[in-house]
Design an enzyme around this catalytic site. Sequence first.
Site, PDB file in Angstrom:
ATOM      1  N   GLY A  12      -2.795  40.761 -17.805  1.00 55.04           N
ATOM      2  CA  GLY A  12      -3.319  40.240 -17.917  1.00 55.04           C
ATOM      3  C   GLY A  12      -5.341  40.247 -17.435  1.00 55.04           C
ATOM      4  O   GLY A  12      -5.688  41.048 -17.235  1.00 55.04           O
ATOM      5  N   ASP A  13      -6.507  39.534 -18.050  1.00 52.57           N
ATOM      6  CA  ASP A  13      -7.395  39.722 -17.566  1.00 52.57           C
ATOM      7  C   ASP A  13      -7.874  40.553 -18.603  1.00 52.57           C
ATOM      8  O   ASP A  13      -8.767  41.398 -17.885  1.00 52.57           O
ATOM      9  CB  ASP A  13      -8.091  39.648 -16.014  1.00 52.57           C
ATOM     10  CG  ASP A  13      -7.119  38.480 -15.615  1.00 52.57           C
ATOM     11  OD1 ASP A  13      -7.305  36.913 -15.449  1.00 52.57           O
ATOM     12  OD2 ASP A  13      -6.847  39.135 -14.487  1.00 52.57           O
ATOM     13  N   HIS A  41      -9.072  31.381 -19.186  1.00 52.19           N
ATOM     14  CA  HIS A  41      -9.550  32.208 -20.143  1.00 52.19           C
ATOM     15  C   HIS A  41     -10.945  31.764 -20.046  1.00 52.19           C
ATOM     16  O   HIS A  41     -11.004  30.840 -20.535  1.00 52.19           O
ATOM     17  CB  HIS A  41      -9.011  32.152 -21.675  1.00 52.19           C
ATOM     18  CG  HIS A  41      -7.534  32.171 -22.241  1.00 52.19           C
ATOM     19  ND1 HIS A  41      -6.814  31.857 -22.790  1.00 52.19           N
ATOM     20  CD2 HIS A  41      -6.725  33.588 -21.738  1.00 52.19           C
ATOM     21  CE1 HIS A  41      -5.636  32.547 -23.315  1.00 52.19           C
ATOM     22  NE2 HIS A  41      -6.001  33.038 -22.181  1.00 52.19           N
ATOM     23  N   GLY A 302     -10.367  33.165  -8.045  1.00 52.68           N
ATOM     24  CA  GLY A 302     -11.217  33.783  -7.598  1.00 52.68           C
ATOM     25  C   GLY A 302     -10.887  35.688  -6.379  1.00 52.68           C
ATOM     26  O   GLY A 302     -11.772  35.180  -6.254  1.00 52.68           O
ATOM     27  N   ARG A 305      -9.368  41.688  -8.248  1.00 53.98           N
ATOM     28  CA  ARG A 305      -8.537  42.596  -9.073  1.00 53.98           C
ATOM     29  C   ARG A 305      -8.141  43.390  -8.066  1.00 53.98           C
ATOM     30  O   ARG A 305      -9.144  44.128  -8.106  1.00 53.98           O
ATOM     31  CB  ARG A 305      -8.942  41.913 -10.475  1.00 53.98           C
ATOM     32  CG  ARG A 305      -8.865  40.839 -10.725  1.00 53.98           C
ATOM     33  CD  ARG A 305      -8.813  40.975 -12.620  1.00 53.98           C
ATOM     34  NE  ARG A 305      -9.389  38.695 -12.801  1.00 53.98           N
ATOM     35  CZ  ARG A 305     -10.120  38.870 -13.604  1.00 53.98           C
ATOM     36  NH1 ARG A 305     -11.128  39.917 -14.345  1.00 53.98           N
ATOM     37  NH2 ARG A 305     -10.080  37.550 -13.869  1.00 53.98           N
TER      38      ARG A 305
HETATM   39  P1  IMP Z   1       2.229  33.060 -11.835  1.00 60.27           P
HETATM   40  O1  IMP Z   1       2.326  33.069 -12.760  1.00 60.27           O
HETATM   41  O2  IMP Z   1       1.530  32.348 -10.916  1.00 60.27           O
HETATM   42  O3  IMP Z   1       4.050  32.647 -10.715  1.00 60.27           O
HETATM   43  O4  IMP Z   1       1.816  34.420 -10.616  1.00 60.27           O
HETATM   44  C1  IMP Z   1       3.104  35.586 -11.638  1.00 60.27           C
HETATM   45  C2  IMP Z   1       2.103  37.099 -11.317  1.00 60.27           C
HETATM   46  O5  IMP Z   1       0.984  37.448 -12.478  1.00 60.27           O
HETATM   47  C3  IMP Z   1       1.026  36.970 -10.226  1.00 60.27           C
HETATM   48  O6  IMP Z   1       0.994  38.381  -9.530  1.00 60.27           O
HETATM   49  C4  IMP Z   1      -0.006  36.318 -10.710  1.00 60.27           C
HETATM   50  O7  IMP Z   1      -1.242  37.096 -10.170  1.00 60.27           O
HETATM   51  C5  IMP Z   1      -0.123  36.936 -11.847  1.00 60.27           C
HETATM   52  N1  IMP Z   1      -1.343  36.239 -13.356  1.00 60.27           N
HETATM   53  C6  IMP Z   1      -0.213  35.074 -13.886  1.00 60.27           C
HETATM   54  N2  IMP Z   1      -1.300  34.698 -14.145  1.00 60.27           N
HETATM   55  C7  IMP Z   1      -2.371  35.722 -15.026  1.00 60.27           C
HETATM   56  C8  IMP Z   1      -3.767  35.810 -15.572  1.00 60.27           C
HETATM   57  O8  IMP Z   1      -3.861  34.923 -16.416  1.00 60.27           O
HETATM   58  N3  IMP Z   1      -3.793  37.067 -15.245  1.00 60.27           N
HETATM   59  C9  IMP Z   1      -4.212  38.134 -14.161  1.00 60.27           C
HETATM   60  N4  IMP Z   1      -2.778  37.702 -13.435  1.00 60.27           N
HETATM   61  C10 IMP Z   1      -1.463  36.949 -13.874  1.00 60.27           C
END
Ligand code: IMP
Length: 430
Positions: A12-13, A41, A302, A305
Amino acid sequence: MNTVAVVGTQWGDEGKGKIIDLLARDADIVVRFQGGNNAAHTIVVDGEKFILRLVPAGALHPGKVCVIGNGAVVDPLALLGEIDDLKKRRGFNPKNLMLSYEAHMVMPYHRAIDRAREARAGKRAIGTTGFGIGPAYEDKMARTGLRFDDLSNFKLFEDRLRRNVTEKNAYLKAVLKAKPINGAQIVEAMKRERRHLLPYLCDTGEYLASAIADGKRVLFEGAHGTMLDIDHGTYPYVTSSNCIASGAFSGTGLGPHSLEAVLGISKGYTTRVGAGPFPTEISGYLADSLREEGGEFGSATGRPRRIGWYDAVLGRLSARVNGLWGLAVTKLDVLTGIDPIKICVGYQFKGKRYETVPLGRHSIEASKPIFEELPGWTEHLSDARQLSDLPANTRRYVDRIAELVGVQVAMVGVGADREATIVVKNPFTP
Ligand code: IMP
């Protein structure tokens, strides 16, 4: 090509927001098909920053239709808040938003369970965003979830909601030792907001199928990234949906023939938030300066990363599971001044070299990256608009990524602004 998906190839990101925003100009319809407001996003338009969590990025372009498909889980109040903000700041016309009847709702008890579990998990915590996404998908699979079409009969909706609250409160109190939630408040809020939600509901699968038949251009907007995919990511340190391209089918109600190209977004380095394996992770001064330079703090939470070098083993995995047509390599400007730049070209696992993930995802944790070093560059990149504007070493770096992953580079990101992108090939107009 008329139907294109954009997916993250890392955790992600990757800078998907900007690429989605750029492609949205050529699309008629932009569709979210999975995840919820755990996604964020970030898009900068004329210097103004927008963070979209649920509404597809088409909302930043007048007249584009935005669809949230059945595969997403949607916090109804968060959605209404986001729509209001877009109306105020961007003159967004809510008539352009469609929400699937079959999408599931994220309720306050999902958030409470997510947070209480993480708080109790200590070292085993996943590091979720705390928005209740996992528990909402659990209810979907357990067939106890509430869908938006349940709102059409509020009496039945209320009965099911109250049953869920009773069950979840018992679990929160007895197992998670957490405070129960107030069911009456949720009923009240849903009674109040129901009329604001109903106008968005539609059979989004039918709508999309006929739009595609009419030759409309559709952009499928993936959230999160391949390594967070519930099946193909670094389980259990993943999110609870299929973030890969095939999620676009189950998450909208269309068949595989409905998608002509998949564009994978890869940052020129790697980041992840939350816990879990990360073979190319780095720490210390270099990680701190990339984090600062790249603004690598979670847009949803916030959190800082974690930072690492580009990992071509995971790039190849992503190319396979998504069937990538092309790559967009983003945030190359962040690497300016770093010399040498490392790329992970293979894994060392139990004394052997592997070009792909050795033995299932668990082996990622125990793998040591094999690095190759490439010379860096010092030039400012953000004004580059074609590949020939890039310094030779930047070109070399991008070409090496393409070669290692086995996928052509279609775009290169050289800055945060909408315009700071080199488009080598636009999948809508290749
Ligand atoms: P959840 O999606 O909130 O259940 O989180 C599960 C894992 O996915 C965690 O490590 C979050 O930090 C990661 N995560 C969820 N959505 C994103 C995103 O949009 N970007 C980066 N990491 C994400």
